[in-house]
Scaffold this motif. Structure first.
Motif, mmCIF file in Angstrom:
data_model
loop_
_atom_site.group_PDB
_atom_site.id
_atom_site.type_symbol
_atom_site.label_atom_id
_atom_site.label_comp_id
_atom_site.label_asym_id
_atom_site.label_seq_id
_atom_site.Cartn_x
_atom_site.Cartn_y
_atom_site.Cartn_z
ATOM 1 N N TRP A 1 1.116 5.242 0.746
ATOM 2 C CA TRP A 1 0.523 6.260 1.594
ATOM 3 C C TRP A 1 1.226 7.585 1.336
ATOM 4 N N THR B 1 -1.569 11.287 12.498
ATOM 5 C CA THR B 1 -2.208 10.011 12.172
ATOM 6 C C THR B 1 -3.384 10.230 11.221
ATOM 7 N N ALA B 2 -4.175 11.241 11.499
ATOM 8 C CA ALA B 2 -5.321 11.533 10.632
ATOM 9 C C ALA B 2 -4.866 12.038 9.272
ATOM 10 N N GLY B 3 -3.668 12.620 9.214
ATOM 11 C CA GLY B 3 -3.174 13.196 7.964
ATOM 12 C C GLY B 3 -2.495 12.214 7.033
ATOM 13 N N VAL B 4 -2.263 10.986 7.493
ATOM 14 C CA VAL B 4 -1.648 9.972 6.636
ATOM 15 C C VAL B 4 -2.746 9.400 5.745
ATOM 16 N N LYS B 5 -2.612 9.619 4.455
ATOM 17 C CA LYS B 5 -3.662 9.233 3.503
ATOM 18 C C LYS B 5 -3.241 8.027 2.665
ATOM 19 N N LYS B 6 -4.121 7.042 2.620
ATOM 20 C CA LYS B 6 -3.886 5.877 1.779
ATOM 21 C C LYS B 6 -4.145 6.266 0.335
ATOM 22 N N ILE B 7 -3.187 5.967 -0.532
ATOM 23 C CA ILE B 7 -3.366 6.245 -1.966
ATOM 24 C C ILE B 7 -3.964 5.028 -2.662
ATOM 25 N N ASP C 1 1.767 11.637 3.320
ATOM 26 C CA ASP C 1 1.449 12.617 4.348
ATOM 27 C C ASP C 1 2.329 13.840 4.158
ATOM 28 N N SER D 1 6.844 16.670 3.005
ATOM 29 C CA SER D 1 5.913 15.557 2.836
ATOM 30 C C SER D 1 6.651 14.249 2.571
ATOM 31 N N ARG E 1 0.464 -0.224 8.947
ATOM 32 C CA ARG E 1 0.364 1.226 8.811
ATOM 33 C C ARG E 1 1.752 1.846 8.968
ATOM 34 N N THR F 1 0.840 -1.196 0.000
ATOM 35 C CA THR F 1 0.000 0.000 0.000
ATOM 36 C C THR F 1 0.873 1.244 0.000
#
Length: 199
Positions: free
Chosen positions: A30, A44-50, A32, A76, A86, A28
């Motif tokens: 990710w 943690t909320a700002g880490v986005k799965k691509i 951020d 970034s 994660r 996966t």
């Protein structure tokens, strides 16, 4: 009697292929932007799965659709981790591990994209002798440098860690030493991280 189906890979027919090349495990990607962090919870909320990739074809589709590593906004990160892990120290797969890190001067320019790609391919291609111990890899774009860090599961397994480090050094094509540090879970300062191994 069933009729034989002609097998067409992406190399035979880039638009109408019917066979894919499966990865040993899905990975996966990710993203951020750490320059926007204000606390651990906002990070943690700002880490986005691509996207999660299970085949070679999916990998190339994603890789060719995202920004080049050197073009990421300053501050970034890209994270490529085995699916289900994660990209954070607190994940159970990472909690007892650490990372090999290498800093590239910004003067390297576009060449850093090749280093990132070669590291990704080494991970998804499972080319490390101790591949199951590789959790993921991070590319960081910073004001003064680029950094590639390869995360492993068990910082106490010296043999596995050093095998991974030696291979990463070949993948990156660098001669200067690589250093391995254990993850510092909690309030400890990253700047005080102890170097456990060097190759």
């Amino acid at each position: 009697m069933t009729e034989a189906v002609e097998v067409r890979t992406v190399l035979d027919d880039p638009k109408d292929f019917n066979a894919v090349h499966r990865l040993n495990t899905p990975w996966t990607l990710w993203f951020d932007n750490s320059s926007r962090r204000t606390s651990t919870s906002t990070w943690t909320a700002g880490v986005k799965k691509i996207e999660t990739m299970s085949t070679v074809e999916e990998f190339w589709g994603v890789y060719n659709s995202v920004a080049n590593a050197m073009d990421l906004p300053t501050g970034s990160n890209f994270h490529m981790f085995r699916h289900g892990i994660r990209p954070m120290w607190e994940d159970p797969a990472n909690a007892n591990g650490g990372k090999w890190g290498y800093l590239f001067q910004r003067s390297i320019g576009e060449k850093v994209n090749e280093h990132w790609l070669h590291t990704l391919l080494a991970c998804i291609g499972e080319t490390f002798e101790s591949s199951p111990d590789v959790c993921g890899v991070v590319f960081a774009n910073r004001k003064n440098c680029f950094r590639i860090a390869l995360w492993t599961r068990n910082a106490d397994d010296r043999e596995s860690c050093e095998n991974i480090g030696r291979h990463l050094k070949k993948v990156l094509g660098v001669n200067s030493p690589l250093e391995y540090t254990a993850h510092e879970v909690g309030p400890a300062s990253k700047s005080n991280a102890k170097v456990l191994y060097s190759v």
